[in-house]
Enzyme design. Structure first.
Site, PDB file in Angstrom:
ATOM      1  N   GLY B  45      35.082  -3.569  -2.585  1.00 17.06           N
ATOM      2  CA  GLY B  45      36.005  -2.596  -2.012  1.00 17.06           C
ATOM      3  C   GLY B  45      35.831  -1.182  -2.554  1.00 17.06           C
ATOM      4  N   LEU B  72      40.486  -3.793  -8.341  1.00 14.10           N
ATOM      5  CA  LEU B  72      39.716  -2.952  -7.414  1.00 14.10           C
ATOM      6  C   LEU B  72      38.906  -1.863  -8.103  1.00 14.10           C
ATOM      7  CD1 LEU B  72      42.451  -2.692  -4.651  1.00 14.10           C
ATOM      8  CD2 LEU B  72      40.429  -4.145  -4.607  1.00 14.10           C
ATOM      9  N   CYS B 128      44.716  -7.136  -0.994  1.00 14.55           N
ATOM     10  CA  CYS B 128      44.438  -7.358  -2.412  1.00 14.55           C
ATOM     11  C   CYS B 128      45.749  -7.559  -3.152  1.00 14.55           C
ATOM     12  CB  CYS B 128      43.689  -6.189  -3.035  1.00 14.55           C
ATOM     13  SG  CYS B 128      43.451  -6.471  -4.803  1.00 14.55           S
ATOM     14  N   GLY B 241      36.910 -18.789   1.996  1.00 18.85           N
ATOM     15  CA  GLY B 241      37.868 -19.380   1.059  1.00 18.85           C
ATOM     16  C   GLY B 241      37.248 -20.626   0.451  1.00 18.85           C
TER      17      GLY B 241
END
Lengths: 258, 301
Positions: B45, B72, B128, B241
């Site tokens: 990110g 992050l 997030c 996932g």
């Protein structure tokens, strides 16, 4: 040559209670590790535990290499049950290494407990410079590798928490006494150290007091060991740094202890 | 055998991508795999300004998975465009940039700059769980969520992926809202909020106290959510996932995914993505399946 390789277990010997010496034979050609480097080892091909575990190189035997570890949880417990002939998946060598010696410095190696694991490998590569070695453990049984150090011509100064061998107390205090006894101007010492957090914190303070340079090898939980997960950071004067990538060896005055 | 998959106007040569935050900016993995063979790389990110991330400890292992609270950490948009993007552009694979902001305007600025810089798609990080400002706020308040997607949609022609949070009462509502607001693709799931306590110290094992759970432990939850969203929306789904093997990836595809993202498995095995791709190929050839379309969403219920 790939840093992702398989190795077969040659020996996985208990040296004292909970401590094991693992000798591995890489099945592919691997790069020669330098003291301070580490390997990510898959203890078993299973989902729990899921992640590989980081272990510093203890000794490089030319092609085979050794890891010295303590059973601290599920992963190392499984590892301690691996038998000769078993195959382990490994990534490495990873991370940086103890920097090369500057000729006008006298090296003092400091090891606490299992911190001797990378320090012995370091000793093997720098014993010609006649480094000093300060080595502490909780009790005399946990002092590993004394014979190996002596055979390298290094007579370690020893301490134990319980006084069962060497001076009673912690090794940083012993080192402090030694440094205080040196007449000015002091020799240009450089510390190379590995050990538990409290020891490294005390050593950092000592380095500040005596204005010593030095390098410490850190331990941290890791997911990938490759620098991508950003999980293993340590706070430094230059912001968060990855123990797996910018480390595990850091200048002693760079780490900010919290 | 046809491995290509069309996520709206985003066309991938195969369905295996990387999940944001688990593959850095590709460089570290190029030592182990040929990045040209990936369907897409979704990078860690990016925010407008550099973010230093959370204090350590940031990760801890849990049964069949791990918790993370990285916070992050990233070097910011400018550094990404200058330092990372040129390298990624050397490879024949789609480059998707996960973006995050603390305001809608920040998301827009990121999207516009990245479009100008020539990336292939944007993934909106609205889920997030580890930062207090931004991130999950956009992913759990459905009004702000819709407004964000709609506003970013107006300002970029890039394919827009919205990454959904599993930390909501009903993920289907968010899937539908994303589709209605103009998201071309949805990706799911982000990590599930979790916590682990060291009983000796009575402290959380993470400095951030809570973190995001990933790995095989969350896979059944993720498969169920992909299946629910597949029945709810028409836009293509990127499923993720806890995928660690080709069999896992095929589960997601049968549940409704048109592509899959490999996350935590990259940490365990740096060649996981291509192992999974090879496994998908042999599953398809072994079952005489000619194209992925014959698999997507075909679970019998």
């Amino acid at each position: 040559m790939s840093r992702l390789f398989k190795a077969s277990v040659i020996e996985n010997r208990q040296v004292i209670k909970n401590h094991f010496l693992l000798t591995l034979h890489p099945l592919d050609n691997i790069g020669k590790p330098r003291p301070g480097n580490f390997f990510m080892i898959s203890v078993d091909n299973c989902l729990d535990p899921l992640l590989k575990r980081p272990f510093s190189i203890h000794r490089w035997l030319g092609r085979d290499f050794q890891i010295l570890y303590r059973v601290a949880g599920k992963g190392t417990s499984i590892l301690s049950n691996r038998k000769p002939g078993d195959t382990l998946e490994i990534i490495g060598p990873l991370g940086n290494a103890f920097p090369s010696l500057r000729s006008n410095n006298k090296i003092i190696m400091v090891a606490g407990g299992l911190g001797i694991a990378p320090i012995l490998g370091l000793a093997e590569t720098i014993n010609k410079y006649r480094p000093l070695c300060f080595y502490g453990a909780r009790t005399h049984e946990e002092l590993l590798c004394i014979d190996e150090l002596i055979s390298l011509g290094i007579e370690p100064v020893i301490s134990t928490d319980d006084g069962s061998l060497g001076e009673k107390g912690n090794i940083v205090d012993v080192l402090k006494k030694y440094l205080s006894s040196q007449l000015p101007p002091p020799p240009r010492f450089c510390l190379y150290a590995c050990g538990p957090g409290p020891m490294l914190i005390a050593l950092s303070d000592l380095a500040k007091t005596f204005n010593l340079k030095g390098y410490i090898a850190l331990e941290q939980n890791m997911a990938c060991g490759l620098g991508t997960c950003l999980g293993c950071v340590v706070n430094t004067t230059d912001g968060y740094k990855r123990v797996c990538r910018e480390g595990p060896v850091f200048p002693i005055n760079e780490v900010i202890w919290e | 055998m046809n491995l290509t998959t069309n996520l709206g106007k985003l066309k991938l040569k195969n369905p295996v991508m990387t999940a944001s935050g688990t593959f850095g900016y590709g460089k570290e993995y190029s030592e182990f795999i040929d990045l040209n063979n990936l369907g897409a790389i979704v990078v860690k990110g990016i925010s407008l300004k550099p973010m230093k991330g959370n204090p350590d400890p940031r990760i801890c292992e849990t049964p069949c998975g791990m918790l993370n609270a990285i916070g992050l950490q990233n070097a910011g948009l400018k550094e990404f465009i200058k330092q990372q993007l040129p390298y990624l552009r050397n490879f024949n694979t789609k480059i998707i940039v996960n973006i995050l902001g603390t305001s809608i305007n920040e998301y827009i600025e990121l999207a516009e700059n990245l479009e100008a810089a020539g990336v292939d798609a944007i993934e909106l990080n609205v889920s997030c769980p580890n930062v207090k400002k931004g991130g999950i706020v956009f992913g759990t308040d459905i009004k702000i969520f819709e407004e964000l997607i709609r506003d970013v949609r107006r300002r970029t022609r890039l394919p827009l992926i919205t990454k959904l949070s599993p930390n909501t009462a009903d993920i289907k509502l968010f899937a539908k809202a994303a589709e209605d607001a103009g998201s071309d693709i949805i990706s799911l799931i982000n990590t599930i909020t979790g916590m682990s306590i060291n009983i000796k110290t009575r402290r959380s094992r993470l400095a951030n106290i809570t973190g995001g759970l990933s790995g095989p432990a969350i896979r059944p939850v993720a498969v169920r959510m992909v299946w629910e969203c597949f029945k709810t929306v028409k836009v293509p789904i990127i499923g993720m996932g806890g995928i660690i093997s080709a069999e896992d990836a095929i589960e997601f595809i049968l549940a409704g995914a048109s592509a899959v993202a490999v996350g935590t498995a990259n940490f365990v095995n740096p060649i996981a993505t291509l192992d999974i791709l090879e496994g998908i190929k042999s599953f398809m050839s072994g079952n005489n399946i000619k194209s992925l379309k014959e698999l997507t969403g075909t679970v019998k219920c």
